[in-house]
Write an enzyme that holds these catalytic residues in place. Structure first.
Site, PDB file in Angstrom:
ATOM      1  N   GLU A  34      23.732 -14.797 -20.782  1.00 42.27           N
ATOM      2  CA  GLU A  34      24.581 -15.235 -21.073  1.00 42.27           C
ATOM      3  C   GLU A  34      25.853 -15.782 -22.170  1.00 42.27           C
ATOM      4  O   GLU A  34      25.885 -15.445 -23.331  1.00 42.27           O
ATOM      5  CB  GLU A  34      23.553 -17.503 -21.892  1.00 42.27           C
ATOM      6  CG  GLU A  34      22.797 -17.120 -20.743  1.00 42.27           C
ATOM      7  CD  GLU A  34      21.750 -18.362 -21.077  1.00 42.27           C
ATOM      8  OE1 GLU A  34      22.058 -19.696 -20.757  1.00 42.27           O
ATOM      9  OE2 GLU A  34      20.259 -18.022 -22.289  1.00 42.27           O
ATOM     10  N   LYS A  84      27.287 -18.383 -24.568  1.00 42.35           N
ATOM     11  CA  LYS A  84      26.824 -18.717 -26.127  1.00 42.35           C
ATOM     12  C   LYS A  84      27.195 -17.860 -27.228  1.00 42.35           C
ATOM     13  O   LYS A  84      28.306 -17.119 -27.440  1.00 42.35           O
ATOM     14  CB  LYS A  84      25.698 -18.037 -25.534  1.00 42.35           C
ATOM     15  CG  LYS A  84      24.420 -18.638 -24.786  1.00 42.35           C
ATOM     16  CD  LYS A  84      22.743 -18.110 -25.298  1.00 42.35           C
ATOM     17  CE  LYS A  84      22.424 -18.648 -26.274  1.00 42.35           C
ATOM     18  NZ  LYS A  84      21.244 -18.903 -26.237  1.00 42.35           N
ATOM     19  N   GLU A 134       9.811 -19.309 -26.657  1.00 43.96           N
ATOM     20  CA  GLU A 134      11.172 -18.290 -26.031  1.00 43.96           C
ATOM     21  C   GLU A 134      10.369 -17.590 -27.925  1.00 43.96           C
ATOM     22  O   GLU A 134       9.831 -17.696 -28.324  1.00 43.96           O
ATOM     23  CB  GLU A 134      11.901 -18.738 -27.036  1.00 43.96           C
ATOM     24  CG  GLU A 134      12.793 -20.112 -26.261  1.00 43.96           C
ATOM     25  CD  GLU A 134      14.774 -20.555 -26.206  1.00 43.96           C
ATOM     26  OE1 GLU A 134      14.606 -19.710 -27.900  1.00 43.96           O
ATOM     27  OE2 GLU A 134      14.969 -21.016 -26.069  1.00 43.96           O
ATOM     28  N   GLU A 185      23.770 -12.589 -29.682  1.00 46.02           N
ATOM     29  CA  GLU A 185      23.051 -13.843 -28.366  1.00 46.02           C
ATOM     30  C   GLU A 185      23.638 -13.983 -26.890  1.00 46.02           C
ATOM     31  O   GLU A 185      22.857 -14.746 -26.256  1.00 46.02           O
ATOM     32  CB  GLU A 185      24.608 -15.329 -29.348  1.00 46.02           C
ATOM     33  CG  GLU A 185      23.865 -15.417 -30.786  1.00 46.02           C
ATOM     34  CD  GLU A 185      21.964 -16.080 -31.317  1.00 46.02           C
ATOM     35  OE1 GLU A 185      21.855 -16.566 -29.932  1.00 46.02           O
ATOM     36  OE2 GLU A 185      21.648 -15.315 -31.786  1.00 46.02           O
TER      37      GLU A 185
END
Length: 496
Positions: free
Chosen positions: A315, A318, A261, A324
């Site tokens: 997303e 999250k 990542e 985030e």
């Protein structure tokens, strides 16, 4: 003589193959309630010519969607499943038989991550990781797949107790009981050390010590490791090398590193001022170019690196700060948050809502009249060194040596780097020392590169990248690889 020729040939094949191994993939997280179906996500991934994808589980619908695509898939076993996998071999055998084998090899699974960042987990699950990895490996071995599918686990940089300077990189002693058997497993089975690397957090949490340019691959000056003398132009390389030094400190020098990542958020909370689409685009564009150019890191020059950018989509489920939920390259409706090109060309697909960042064939990059002499010198040295620009035309007696001035030489080098790397705004930044112009700066026999050309008329040297008819990017081997190749051939000849 035939023996020596054979050995030299093997060396050449190995080195050339090694230099082409770096690649960039994408993380396909699904912690959201508004994402497109897996088949549509796969279509989006294919459209970007992405050949490596990481997912965080072994969802059947996702595995089916990747079937017959040729895309290499890294799948995951979440922390919540570590207990059953670590307790009984039969659990791993059943999982492999029911969840993996029915879809393999149509779905090209290459890695299985067992647990994720367990040293950061609230529950003490680290003791379960190696037993679970061992059981998964044994299941693969029974199926004859242990050499084709590698088993490992992912880490955050929090596994280190020290990362600066890179040469002082060391693992946190409180994780020793977990790390020793893990590293033994990785070394024995030739599995990589998987790590999530985020220069964004280093800058966000310590902006007084880390410059934004350094975090974004935009720095025009080096950070020197006082112990080794190695020069670092970006935080990413420094973080990678700190892990290599930590591994070497425990005598695990053969374990490779893969970055599972990395990325940059496009939006954040009010205090996260660096989380912008512009910074996210800059980081990921420079990252891709850095990896694909096979430059390696200062401690491991030329070493291939596999990197996964986080993440494909924003997303919305999250938890945590606003950032985030905003790491994605795409919104759930599949429009792009900002433009990114995984081939390293820097071209733009405006149909997906990306911002235009390149001008092909109509612009050049030269030294800014407002740049300081130090910035010009740093930019010139970087372009002719780590930037892999052929600077022979600005050497004495060559077509672009005169006028013998820093501005003139920097302009030639800046433009060569700019054109060879997609003619993007980012490729002409040089920490503010570069500026674009629509006026061709060529003069006499000194002909500046322009987008679309693959040679300099002055010295007939091939540029570092040529577009191919398939739309992919084939990068020539940078000069320092020829040095390594010649050295290896010379060493091989000694055995004659």
């Amino acid at each position: 003589m035939s023996r020596g020729f054979g050995l030299v040939l093997v060396v050449i094949v190995v080195v050339v193959g090694y230099c082409n191994a770096s690649k960039v993939g994408i993380c396909y997280g699904r912690h959201a309630d508004d994402l497109p179906t897996p088949d549509k996500a796969v279509d989006l991934i294919k459209a970007q010519n992405i050949n490596s994808v990481r997912i965080y589980d072994s969802n059947i619908q996702v595995l089916k969607a990747f079937a017959n695509t040729g895309i290499e898939l890294m799948i995951g076993i979440p922390n919540s499943d570590l207990l059953p996998f670590s307790q009984f071999q039969s659990n791993a055998d059943t999982w492999l038989r029911n969840s993996i084998l029915p879809y393999y090899p149509a779905t090209k699974i290459t890695y299985i991550t067992v647990g994720a960042e367990v040293t950061e987990a609230r529950d003490n699950v680290s003791s379960m990781v190696v037993p679970a990895m061992t059981n998964v490996y044994n299941a693969l071995r029974k199926a004859g797949l242990h050499r084709r599918i590698k088993v490992s686990t992912t880490h955050s940089l929090g596994v280190l107790s020290r990362s600066y300077p890179p040469s002082a990189g060391s693992f946190n002693s409180k994780h020793a009981g977990f790390l020793k058997p893990l590293l033994d497993f990785l070394a024995e089975n030739e599995s990589p050390f998987l790590v999530n690397v985020y220069p964004y957090y280093a800058y966000r949490d310590s902006s007084t010590n880390v410059s934004l340019d350094y975090a974004l691959f935009e720095s025009s000056s080096e950070v020197i490791d006082p112990n080794t003398g190695l020069l670092y132009m970006n935080m990413f390389d420094a973080q990678i090398d700190s892990i290599y030094f930590a591994l070497a400190g425990l005598n695990y020098k053969t374990i490779k590193i893969k970055v599972t990542e990395t990325g940059w958020p496009s939006k954040g909370s009010p205090k996260e001022t660096a989380a912008t689409p512009e910074n996210a685009q800059t980081y990921n564009t420079n990252l891709i170019r850095h990896v694909i150019n096979n430059t390696g890191t200062p401690a491991r020059p030329g070493e291939a690196l596999e990197v996964y950018i986080f993440s494909l989509f924003n997303e919305n489920r999250k938890p945590g700060l606003e950032s985030e939920r905003n790491w994605g390259l795409y919104y759930p409706d599949q429009t792009s948050v900002y433009n990114i090109d995984f081939t390293g060309k820097g071209t733009v697909d405006v149909t997906n809502g990306g911002n235009l960042t390149s001008v092909n064939g109509t612009s050049w990059c030269i030294a800014s009249a407002n740049a300081s002499e130090e910035d010009l010198r740093n930019g010139l040295d970087w372009a002719c060194g780590s930037g892999n620009v052929d600077c022979s035309p600005i050497q004495p007696s060559q077509p672009c040596f005169e006028p013998d001035s820093l501005v003139s030489h920097a302009s030639y080098a800046f433009n060569s780097y700019y054109q060879q790397n997609g003619a993007t705004d980012i490729a002409c930044s040089f920490g503010g020392a570069g500026v674009k112009t629509n006026q061709n700066p060529s003069y006499d026999n000194c002909l500046y590169l322009k987008a679309g050309s693959n040679k300099t008329a002055a010295n007939n040297v091939t540029t570092s990248a040529n577009a191919t008819s398939s739309g992919r990017r084939d990068f020539a081997v940078p000069n320092h690889y020829y040095y390594y190749l010649l050295m290896m051939v010379f060493m091989a000849i000694q055995f004659l």
